[in-house]
Design an enzyme around this catalytic site. Structure first.
Site, short mmCIF file in Angstrom:
data_model
loop_
_atom_site.label_atom_id
_atom_site.label_comp_id
_atom_site.label_asym_id
_atom_site.label_seq_id
_atom_site.Cartn_x
_atom_site.Cartn_y
_atom_site.Cartn_z
N GLU A 41 -11.62 23.59 -5.12
CA GLU A 41 -11.96 22.31 -4.51
C GLU A 41 -11.47 22.22 -3.07
O GLU A 41 -12.14 21.65 -2.20
CB GLU A 41 -11.39 21.16 -5.34
CG GLU A 41 -11.97 21.04 -6.74
CD GLU A 41 -13.40 20.51 -6.76
OE1 GLU A 41 -13.94 20.21 -5.68
OE2 GLU A 41 -13.97 20.39 -7.85
N ASP A 67 -21.88 26.80 -12.59
CA ASP A 67 -23.00 26.60 -11.66
C ASP A 67 -22.94 27.36 -10.34
O ASP A 67 -23.79 28.21 -10.04
CB ASP A 67 -23.17 25.10 -11.39
CG ASP A 67 -21.85 24.37 -11.12
OD1 ASP A 67 -20.81 25.03 -11.00
OD2 ASP A 67 -21.86 23.12 -11.03
#
Length: 598
Positions: free
Chosen positions: A182, A319
């Site tokens: 992140e 993903d």
């Protein structure tokens, strides 16, 4: 006398010209584009910063790299991605710019809420006006939005953000762990993209990206050079050993390549590219050895380099690892076939094992979704879940880009049907907003799939309906759960302001030029704005089935950095952030594509 008349005549002419300019030029432009005056915010002070905080500056590596994998430096030609757009009419341009300006104002509403109530913190709480530090307290929304400010022409806001960036200290944080994935995609991505978009005119951007890179690189200092994704940074600061996690999300491990590669391209420091290329080599080595050859499980063991987990999917936890295969190929200038081959093996497995067509009442609309699989040790499907997640909506755009750059023209229809599937999921909900995840009934025969109400009800019930009582009960379930035809269950009915569906719409619009995609995006924007707008920004909502959904008081930085940016770009000139000039990261940060030597 004549001279005075001439003077008055000239003055009158100038006056009337100014009046005409005001009403015919300035006022229409002002009404169309609006006016915006940036104000300088006051930093929202937290309680954690202390002069004696631990700082991770120069640390000694326990497992230093002795030889770096070299960065390819001679890019070659890649097939064109974008559609050859015709010149739009004056009326089309006016309508498009009006929509774009509305999106820009929506961005400013959320941005000003952050500025006024959470400046230099990570997120604003959009309903209460408080702040939340979710990503190490370095001003995630501020840094993640840098390139969006540039793209939208908000130059004054960008200058204010640049001044604030100088005050961020990436060598210390109050959090005990740093989420490496992140932090890299939000912070590093935001700074590198802003650097690229401004042609390096602001040295602070690259300086801060390097500062963050120097810190986060310590997370790779493990026995096998696989990063500790939930990095215990204070151990590194004290010279203690860290270990890669035995339970690591595939997406986190496999989605650092674009940012680190670009940092090496810009700085000439080989260690960043080396760090992520080692991960790629491990993934490539194991790609055909998993329980579902061609795909990796959603959870991997980065410590022992085991890829034997049974669960496979393309949504959360997986993903962007697949998204980055064609994007890294582009960023490297197509100088290696590694990413092309890895993508080929993955898409063939996806097409063979995961794609499914849901059973819908409107059979004229062909759409596709992907299932989740549980594979036993013999390689057979133990369980198949026809589960569509919002996070999976990236796939249409990724398949579209890959179809262009790898000359896989046969996959373009798949890209469009995946994108249309997510549009359908938005349109079928009462709010016009797709939920986080839902289960559907798959067609048994994709070419001949008529909607069967009895089969749908059995899908909702979970087994064959045998009695009138069971049929009555399933009707009650359908009504109470508010299930659209074809949907068998809602796993998670929230909406978290996610961008993935709009991401694929943006890419497919730029590839095809199909204006119906703009129409879909505008419907989605209007519905999202209506359901999520708050006093200080926009909030995630608890249930997309409610006409007036409950707000969860959460606005992650990707609302500004991705969702609204994609919307703005959908209504921009096609040359603005062209896919033939930039690679967009998984956080929608545009990095310049190589056109010659780096």
């Amino acid at each position: 006398m004549l001279s005075n008349r001439k003077g008055r005549s000239l003055s009158s002419t100038i006056f009337f010209l100014l009046i005409a300019y005001f009403f015919l030029v300035w006022l229409p432009l002002h009404q169309l584009y609006g006016s915006h005056k940036a104000h300088r915010p006051t930093p929202i002070q937290g309680q954690w910063h202390r002069l004696n905080s631990i700082h991770l500056n120069n640390s000694t590596e326990r497992f230093p790299v002795t030889s770096y994998i070299p960065l390819p430096t001679s890019p070659v030609s890649i097939p064109r991605i974008q559609h050859d757009f015709p010149v739009e009419s004056r009326q089309e341009r006016k309508a498009r710019l009006k929509k774009q300006e509305t999106i820009k104002r929506t961005f400013l509403h959320a941005w000003n809420g952050y500025k006024d109530h959470a400046w230099m913190r990570d997120e604003v709480s959009p309903s209460s006006g408080e702040y939340d530090d979710s990503f190490s307290g370095w001003g995630a929304t501020l840094v993640d939005s840098l390139d969006a400010l540039i793209i939208m022409g908000l130059d004054d806001e960008f200058e204010i953000a640049l001044d604030a960036l100088k005050q961020i200290d990436f060598t210390t944080t109050p959090t005990s762990e740093v989420n490496v994935f992140e932090i890299i995609i939000r912070y590093m991505g935001g700074m590198i993209a802003a650097h690229d978009l401004t042609d390096g005119k602001h040295p602070i951007l690259l300086q801060k990206a390097v500062e963050l890179g120097e810190m986060i690189y310590n997370a790779f200092d493990t026995h096998n050079r696989m990063p500790q994704m939930r990095w215990e940074w204070s151990r590194s600061a004290q010279g203690l050993e860290i270990q890669p996690s035995e339970i690591t999300n595939l997406a986190e491990l496999g989605s650092l390549t674009v940012e680190f590669t670009r940092l090496t391209q810009l700085t000439g420091d080989p260690k960043y590219y080396d760090a992520v290329q080692r991960i790629t080599d491990v993934l490539e080595k194991n790609q055909l050895k998993t329980r579902l050859p061609g795909l990796w499980p959603t959870v991997v063991d980065a410590d022992h380099l085991w890829f034997d987990n049974a669960e496979f999917g393309l949504g959360g936890c997986a993903d962007s690892a697949y998204e980055y295969l064609p994007k890294e190929h582009i960023l490297l200038g197509a100088q290696t076939d590694q990413y092309r081959n890895m993508y080929r093996d993955s898409i063939e497995a996806i097409k063979k094992h995961m794609l499914f067509r849901p059973m819908l009442k409107d059979q004229d609309q062909r759409i596709l979704f992907t299932s989740n699989l549980v594979i036993n040790r013999g390689g057979h499907v133990h369980k198949q879940q026809f589960l569509q997640e919002h996070l999976k909506c990236f796939l249409g755009g990724t398949v579209g880009i890959a179809a262009k750059i790898f000359n896989r023209t046969e996959d373009m229809s798949i890209a469009r049907e995946l994108t249309d599937g997510c549009i359908w999921a938005y349109d079928t909900m009462p709010t016009g907003i797709m939920p986080e995840s839902m289960e559907l009934l798959a067609c048994e025969d994709e070419e001949n799939c008529q909607f069967n109400d009895a089969k749908w009800q059995e899908g909702v019930w979970g087994e064959q309906l045998k009695t009138d009582s069971e049929r009555h009960q399933v009707q009650k379930v359908i009504k109470s759960e508010r299930l659209p035809a074809g949907v068998t269950a809602f796993r998670d009915s929230t909406y978290k302001l996610r961008p993935e569906a709009l991401e694929s719409i943006f890419i497919m619009y730029r590839i095809t030029g199909d204006k119906s995609l703009q129409d879909a995006a505008w419907r989605m924007f209007q519905n999202i704005d209506k359901a999520t707008r708050t006093r200080f920004g926009h909030s995630s909502i608890d249930d997309v089935r409610d006409s007036e959904p409950t707000l969860s008081n959460k606005m992650e930085s990707f609302w500004l950095a991705e969702t609204l940016k994609y919307l703005y770009l959908i209504f921009s000139e096609p040359s603005h952030i062209s896919l033939d000039d930039y690679v967009l990261s998984t956080e929608a940060h545009p990095f310049k594509r190589p056109s010659g030597g780096f």
